[in-house]
Design a protein around this motif. Structure first.
Motif, PDB file in Angstrom:
ATOM      1  N   THR A 173      -0.251  -1.081   7.616  1.00  0.00           N
ATOM      2  CA  THR A 173      -1.187  -0.682   8.653  1.00  0.00           C
ATOM      3  C   THR A 173      -2.577  -0.608   8.044  1.00  0.00           C
ATOM      4  O   THR A 173      -2.745  -0.052   6.953  1.00  0.00           O
ATOM      5  CB  THR A 173      -0.796   0.697   9.220  1.00  0.00           C
ATOM      6  N   LEU A 174      -3.549  -1.191   8.717  1.00  0.00           N
ATOM      7  CA  LEU A 174      -4.923  -1.122   8.221  1.00  0.00           C
ATOM      8  C   LEU A 174      -5.389   0.318   8.245  1.00  0.00           C
ATOM      9  O   LEU A 174      -5.260   1.016   9.251  1.00  0.00           O
ATOM     10  CB  LEU A 174      -5.852  -1.976   9.084  1.00  0.00           C
ATOM     11  N   GLY A 175      -5.915   0.749   7.123  1.00  0.00           N
ATOM     12  CA  GLY A 175      -6.410   2.120   7.008  1.00  0.00           C
ATOM     13  C   GLY A 175      -7.914   2.153   6.955  1.00  0.00           C
ATOM     14  O   GLY A 175      -8.603   1.218   7.372  1.00  0.00           O
ATOM     15  N   SER A 176      -8.423   3.209   6.375  1.00  0.00           N
ATOM     16  CA  SER A 176      -9.864   3.424   6.310  1.00  0.00           C
ATOM     17  C   SER A 176     -10.530   2.603   5.216  1.00  0.00           C
ATOM     18  O   SER A 176     -11.743   2.546   5.142  1.00  0.00           O
ATOM     19  CB  SER A 176     -10.140   4.903   6.050  1.00  0.00           C
ATOM     20  N   GLY A 177      -9.741   2.001   4.344  1.00  0.00           N
ATOM     21  CA  GLY A 177     -10.309   1.257   3.231  1.00  0.00           C
ATOM     22  C   GLY A 177     -10.428   2.111   1.986  1.00  0.00           C
ATOM     23  O   GLY A 177     -10.705   1.612   0.912  1.00  0.00           O
ATOM     24  N   GLN A 178     -10.230   3.412   2.107  1.00  0.00           N
ATOM     25  CA  GLN A 178     -10.298   4.318   0.968  1.00  0.00           C
ATOM     26  C   GLN A 178      -9.006   4.277   0.149  1.00  0.00           C
ATOM     27  O   GLN A 178      -9.036   4.358  -1.065  1.00  0.00           O
ATOM     28  CB  GLN A 178     -10.532   5.753   1.453  1.00  0.00           C
ATOM     29  N   ASP A 179      -7.866   4.193   0.845  1.00  0.00           N
ATOM     30  CA  ASP A 179      -6.564   4.215   0.195  1.00  0.00           C
ATOM     31  C   ASP A 179      -6.039   2.799   0.002  1.00  0.00           C
ATOM     32  O   ASP A 179      -6.403   1.879   0.732  1.00  0.00           O
ATOM     33  CB  ASP A 179      -5.563   5.007   1.040  1.00  0.00           C
ATOM     34  N   LEU A 180      -5.141   2.657  -0.965  1.00  0.00           N
ATOM     35  CA  LEU A 180      -4.474   1.372  -1.151  1.00  0.00           C
ATOM     36  C   LEU A 180      -3.626   1.065   0.073  1.00  0.00           C
ATOM     37  O   LEU A 180      -3.035   1.980   0.661  1.00  0.00           O
ATOM     38  CB  LEU A 180      -3.564   1.422  -2.382  1.00  0.00           C
ATOM     39  N   PRO A 181      -3.522  -0.210   0.457  1.00  0.00           N
ATOM     40  CA  PRO A 181      -2.599  -0.556   1.540  1.00  0.00           C
ATOM     41  C   PRO A 181      -1.175  -0.165   1.123  1.00  0.00           C
ATOM     42  O   PRO A 181      -0.761  -0.427  -0.007  1.00  0.00           O
ATOM     43  CB  PRO A 181      -2.720  -2.068   1.665  1.00  0.00           C
ATOM     44  N   LEU A 182      -0.441   0.479   2.013  1.00  0.00           N
ATOM     45  CA  LEU A 182       0.947   0.866   1.763  1.00  0.00           C
ATOM     46  C   LEU A 182       1.834  -0.188   2.417  1.00  0.00           C
ATOM     47  O   LEU A 182       2.027  -0.203   3.629  1.00  0.00           O
ATOM     48  CB  LEU A 182       1.239   2.248   2.339  1.00  0.00           C
ATOM     49  N   VAL A 183       2.355  -1.102   1.598  1.00  0.00           N
ATOM     50  CA  VAL A 183       3.117  -2.247   2.078  1.00  0.00           C
ATOM     51  C   VAL A 183       4.596  -1.886   2.177  1.00  0.00           C
ATOM     52  O   VAL A 183       5.175  -1.364   1.225  1.00  0.00           O
ATOM     53  CB  VAL A 183       2.942  -3.460   1.143  1.00  0.00           C
ATOM     54  N   THR A 184       5.180  -2.191   3.336  1.00  0.00           N
ATOM     55  CA  THR A 184       6.620  -2.052   3.521  1.00  0.00           C
ATOM     56  C   THR A 184       7.207  -3.453   3.474  1.00  0.00           C
ATOM     57  O   THR A 184       6.928  -4.274   4.342  1.00  0.00           O
ATOM     58  CB  THR A 184       6.951  -1.386   4.870  1.00  0.00           C
ATOM     59  N   PRO A 185       8.014  -3.758   2.452  1.00  0.00           N
ATOM     60  CA  PRO A 185       8.541  -5.117   2.296  1.00  0.00           C
ATOM     61  C   PRO A 185       9.656  -5.453   3.286  1.00  0.00           C
ATOM     62  O   PRO A 185      10.509  -4.625   3.573  1.00  0.00           O
ATOM     63  CB  PRO A 185       9.105  -5.139   0.877  1.00  0.00           C
ATOM     64  N   ALA A 186       9.624  -6.694   3.747  1.00  0.00           N
ATOM     65  CA  ALA A 186      10.759  -7.274   4.476  1.00  0.00           C
ATOM     66  C   ALA A 186      11.527  -8.162   3.508  1.00  0.00           C
ATOM     67  O   ALA A 186      12.718  -8.400   3.673  1.00  0.00           O
ATOM     68  CB  ALA A 186      10.265  -8.070   5.674  1.00  0.00           C
ATOM     69  N   GLU A 187      10.820  -8.657   2.485  1.00  0.00           N
ATOM     70  CA  GLU A 187      11.403  -9.432   1.387  1.00  0.00           C
ATOM     71  C   GLU A 187      10.714  -8.969   0.117  1.00  0.00           C
ATOM     72  O   GLU A 187       9.524  -8.693   0.135  1.00  0.00           O
ATOM     73  CB  GLU A 187      11.166 -10.931   1.557  1.00  0.00           C
ATOM     74  N   ALA A 188      11.470  -8.900  -0.980  1.00  0.00           N
ATOM     75  CA  ALA A 188      10.868  -8.489  -2.236  1.00  0.00           C
ATOM     76  C   ALA A 188      11.705  -8.959  -3.422  1.00  0.00           C
ATOM     77  O   ALA A 188      12.923  -9.016  -3.333  1.00  0.00           O
ATOM     78  CB  ALA A 188      10.728  -6.971  -2.281  1.00  0.00           C
ATOM     79  N   GLU A 189      11.007  -9.303  -4.495  1.00  0.00           N
ATOM     80  CA  GLU A 189      11.626  -9.673  -5.770  1.00  0.00           C
ATOM     81  C   GLU A 189      10.819  -9.026  -6.877  1.00  0.00           C
ATOM     82  O   GLU A 189       9.597  -8.982  -6.810  1.00  0.00           O
ATOM     83  CB  GLU A 189      11.571 -11.174  -6.006  1.00  0.00           C
ATOM     84  N   ILE A 190      11.506  -8.541  -7.884  1.00  0.00           N
ATOM     85  CA  ILE A 190      10.861  -8.031  -9.084  1.00  0.00           C
ATOM     86  C   ILE A 190      11.267  -8.960 -10.223  1.00  0.00           C
ATOM     87  O   ILE A 190      12.462  -9.231 -10.412  1.00  0.00           O
ATOM     88  CB  ILE A 190      11.299  -6.590  -9.395  1.00  0.00           C
ATOM     89  N   GLY A 191      10.283  -9.453 -10.962  1.00  0.00           N
ATOM     90  CA  GLY A 191      10.549 -10.382 -12.051  1.00  0.00           C
ATOM     91  C   GLY A 191      11.195  -9.692 -13.243  1.00  0.00           C
ATOM     92  O   GLY A 191      11.306  -8.466 -13.286  1.00  0.00           O
ATOM     93  N   PRO A 192      11.590 -10.482 -14.235  1.00  0.00           N
ATOM     94  CA  PRO A 192      12.237  -9.929 -15.421  1.00  0.00           C
ATOM     95  C   PRO A 192      11.277  -9.075 -16.245  1.00  0.00           C
ATOM     96  O   PRO A 192      10.063  -9.209 -16.131  1.00  0.00           O
ATOM     97  CB  PRO A 192      12.694 -11.156 -16.208  1.00  0.00           C
ATOM     98  N   LYS A 193      11.846  -8.263 -17.117  1.00  0.00           N
ATOM     99  CA  LYS A 193      11.035  -7.443 -18.017  1.00  0.00           C
ATOM    100  C   LYS A 193      10.266  -8.352 -18.959  1.00  0.00           C
ATOM    101  O   LYS A 193      10.777  -9.367 -19.404  1.00  0.00           O
ATOM    102  CB  LYS A 193      11.916  -6.499 -18.831  1.00  0.00           C
ATOM    103  N   PRO A 194       8.995  -7.994 -19.238  1.00  0.00           N
ATOM    104  CA  PRO A 194       8.172  -8.832 -20.129  1.00  0.00           C
ATOM    105  C   PRO A 194       8.684  -8.784 -21.572  1.00  0.00           C
ATOM    106  O   PRO A 194       9.341  -7.922 -21.998  1.00  0.00           O
ATOM    107  CB  PRO A 194       6.789  -8.238 -20.017  1.00  0.00           C
TER     108      PRO A 194
END
Length: 102
Positions: A81-102
């Motif tokens: 949801t677009l906010g005031s621009g002060q806070d980070l966008p809070l993204v709710t994923p419908a799809e997500a992947e986390i890559g391997p450990k560096p």
């Protein structure tokens, strides 16, 4: 949540919800085929949003690692949801992947 640096400048550009608790109704509200008037009342609409978040957690978020995330890549398709621009966008994923450990 996990903060994500999209442009590599060392600063977070978005905050991604990784569950199990999911705040807000961004996923529900992003759907163009679901409207408030499709429901009997506000309570039913709110319950649908809660159920939709639970489904996202069960099918996507619960499968994500939650430890040692720093330095790992992330690929996310979601809504916020677009906010005031002060806070980070809070993204709710419908799809997500986390890559391997560096």
């Amino acid at each position: 949540t996990v903060d994500v640096d999209v442009d590599g400048d060392g600063k977070a550009d978005a905050r991604v919800q990784i569950g199990p608790a999911v705040r807000g109704t961004a996923l529900r509200d992003s759907l163009d085929f679901i409207q408030f008037n499709d429901f009997t009342n506000q309570i039913d609409f709110a319950q649908f949003g809660k159920a939709f978040n639970s489904y996202a957690d069960k099918t996507v978020l619960s499968k994500l690692p939650r430890e040692a995330l720093e330095g790992r890549s992330a690929k996310v398709l979601g809504a916020y949801t677009l906010g005031s621009g002060q806070d980070l966008p809070l993204v709710t994923p419908a799809e997500a992947e986390i890559g391997p450990k560096p």
